[in-house]
Enzyme design. Sequence first.
Site, PDB file in Angstrom:
ATOM      1  N   ASP A 144       0.857  -1.185   0.000  1.00 25.79           N
ATOM      2  CA  ASP A 144       0.000   0.000   0.000  1.00 25.79           C
ATOM      3  C   ASP A 144       0.900   1.245   0.000  1.00 25.79           C
ATOM      4  O   ASP A 144       2.120   1.134   0.123  1.00 25.79           O
ATOM      5  CB  ASP A 144      -0.871  -0.051   1.265  1.00 25.79           C
ATOM      6  CG  ASP A 144      -2.029   0.936   1.231  1.00 25.79           C
ATOM      7  OD1 ASP A 144      -2.257   1.566   0.198  1.00 25.79           O
ATOM      8  OD2 ASP A 144      -2.711   1.052   2.271  1.00 25.79           O
ATOM      9  N   ASP A 153      -9.039   4.109  -1.439  1.00 20.02           N
ATOM     10  CA  ASP A 153      -9.832   4.484  -0.267  1.00 20.02           C
ATOM     11  C   ASP A 153     -11.153   5.122  -0.678  1.00 20.02           C
ATOM     12  O   ASP A 153     -11.336   6.337  -0.597  1.00 20.02           O
ATOM     13  CB  ASP A 153      -9.017   5.411   0.627  1.00 20.02           C
ATOM     14  CG  ASP A 153      -7.746   4.712   1.123  1.00 20.02           C
ATOM     15  OD1 ASP A 153      -7.664   3.465   0.984  1.00 20.02           O
ATOM     16  OD2 ASP A 153      -6.842   5.391   1.625  1.00 20.02           O
TER      17      ASP A 153
END
Length: 925
Positions: A522, A597
Amino acid sequence: MRLTLFVCLIIGALINYAAGVDPTNFKTCEQSSFCRRSRKVQSSGSKYALIRGTLNTYTDSVTADLINKENHHQFTMKLEALVGSTFRLQIDEKQPLRPRYRVEHALKGKPETAQIRVLESDELTITSGSAKAVIQGDPFRIDFYENDVHVVSVNAKNWLYFEHLRQKAQAPAGEAADGGDGAQQEQQEQNSDAVQSPSEPIDEPGTWEENFKSHHDTKPYGPQAVALDFSFPAAEMLFGIPEHADSFALKSTSGTDPYRLYNLDVFEYIVDSKMALYGSVPVLYGHGPQRTAGVYWQNAAETWVDIYTTETNVVSSLVNFVSGSRKSTPPAAHFISESGIVDAFIMLGPKPIDVFKQYAALTGTHELPQLFSLGYHQSRWNYNDERDVTSVSAKFDEYNMPMDTMWLDIEYTDGKRYFTWDKFKFPEPLTMIKNLTELGRHLVVIIDPHIKRDNAYFFHQDCTENGYYVKTREGNDYEGWCWPGSASYPDFFNPVVRDYYASQYHLSKFKTVTEDVMIWNDMNEPSVFNGPEITAPKDLVHYGNWEHRDVHNLYGHMHLMGTFAGLQQRDPNQRPFILSRAHFAGSQRYSAIWTGDNMADWTHLQHSTKMCLTEAVAGFSFCGADVGGFFGNPDAELLERWYQTGAFLPFFRAHAHIDTKRREPWLFPERTRQIIKSALLKRYSYLPLWYTSFYELEQTGEPVIRPLLTHYPLDKEAFAIDNQLLVQQRLLVRPVMQQGVSKVDVYFPAIDDKKNGDYWYDVDTYQRQERAGYESIPVDENKIPVWQRGGSIVPRKERQRRSSKLMLNDPYTLVICLDRQGKAAGTLFLDDEKSYAYRDGKHIYVSYEFADNQLTNRFIGKPQYKSEAWIERIIIAGLGHVPTPATITVNGISQQLEVEQRNGAIVVRKPAVKMDVDFALKLNN
Ligand SMILES: *[C@@H]1O[C@H](CO)[C@@H](O)[C@H](O)[C@H]1NC(C)=O
């Protein structure tokens, strides 16, 4: 725009959602000096010409020099023919002051070139198979033809723009930096406009150094932008260039910013936006009924793409219809990059599937994933400790819901030091992992690229001592701020750093995991909380003395290369599974991606299919969105619909922000639990199809999920549809993505311009759609509207298990849906679901065919995998009569089988043939 945003904010506040991204944290084109300069060319054009007498002809390419007729700077141009109707165009300075960056590692290898024939007259004609390029010298322009149909033009608008490297003139005192202050800047621009042509805007503010908010970019090499326009004369719409939270069909950028490609960590991103997101894949396609073509703009610097569409409104199409004339300006794209060279691959199709394969031939595909990674993934930031992990896993068993993988976000580490564990929350990671493994489950842990600057942390010590970090201009280790606090970033462009990084995954080093633990990379844009636009400054220095500016969009890709090598070395017998947020062209060879996100609202659910369709045609079939939405708390209905949608996207993971309420399915009422459970079971029943599709992706480059236009290229109504998707050419999925609806409009695409369609069979009822066009389909809360195409055969597994691993030897169901001719065909791939043995032929790959009331199988390659599985049931829809009995013949021995009716289909029970055996199943008339 402003007003819309304002309204959104108010609505957001009213219904208590998080406020959403602050767009002022990110640059507009107007705030980016190279974008501003390059875009100006759109009003005045540029003046580049080939220099006569510089042409060189080779077996597979031509080269010639180009001149900018205004400043007389010279360039070299190379046009190369590649196998598969593709050309590569490269333009660089003839004698640059310093080398300009050329992208490495995005292509899967050196592309295979093709022989050309050259015909020189007023123009230069280069032919290679059915592909042809016609180069015009002055003004410079190239037209590309596929089978004599004009499909792409390069520089037809004369927007080629190439800022050569130059020495900085000594600036008079006081005029040095771009203040970034609106009024003053505008004033200066007007002054410079007055005296400068668009090709020489070199003293404009922001050209030699540039400010954004509190950040200063030193720009030591000055202006070096490259830009070029591509027109698509045979196209009616453009698509591609992920990643944006926008529609599948690209929208005109007239009056808006261009689409931006710059890997960024955008907090609470907004939808219907051209803003940059986590990944950048600069491939764009033009599609029309007769032809599809594409351009891969290989450049890893910040890139903006202006889109010119021919807006289809009623009036203009009426005019076109009446006058019978074609639109005069075809759709076009203008690529603008901050540095590097022009390196463009022009892929000529002719059909959508051809051009997707041409792109896959250049940049590769995901390899066959381990089966478990196509199952359901359970994640949240964070599962707090060992007990939490164990109890969540146990709850899935208690409620009889399948689940393959538990995920651990950053909190499992010892203070965000990757390759370590928090010893209080996770005292016995190996036991915890073994517990999961024994249940047939997997664990994925996060490993981010920011490294905690802690002198007691071995990784930081190694990187500091060996000079492995990305450097500042002054040669120091760059320090930014991220999850661990003060952090530095390994320079994955250095092969020695990648080797070091890969070795950290070896079990001799990372002793607290097993070879079954897979990895989530990530924050690899890279995310830097205190950096410009939340990423790294552009004047940082990488291996090879390249500026971060040149390579930014490749940083995550290089990170993935290190991780992939590490997992392959750790266990050469296991196919790695990696999930990445940042990605570039070619990253699909190493990882799956998700859309980052997102938020728990209906518009984000709707964007999950739009975004994954665009990613799929740009190489990333292995795509998904956080089920439930990362930020915010979904209500029961949104969560249900999200599970149902996620079940038909390739990567299927629930994930949630640390501040959200727990949302494991059993925390909702029984009704919701049942709906989620049935979505999960549906996903697992189709695993053989997903798995076969991924095998075929690797073999052919054909995407796993596809927009309708892939197989219905003539049907204009289908072009822009992005709330429906195809799984290969077998399923049509139209997830319910609106609140409170009891029916959805579904478009059944036409195969010709007479509105003939395929047969489509509802996978629950076998009810058949026979006409193309819109249908209103009733949907109760349990319904996932999915149809199987008449003419296809789909393998399924219908026994309920805890995880996919336990399904290895479970029997198959073949679902045969007949077309108008009473025929169908389909494939099935199986192997050990884990190792690379399939590459040595240790697999079964079988093609089933149904015709004349008979089902037969044919093996593609010799079946060399010993499977315990067998066929337990054959379902046939569209037969029109109930044949009793059916006769199966295996090795010359025939046997009669029971046939029964189920909804609109017949079911042949217990053929009981093994998967590697030849058979014929005959139905009586
Ligand atoms: C592993 O499983 C055993 C048996 O269910 C359980 O008692 C133990 O707490 C688990 N250990 C960890 C570390 O999860």
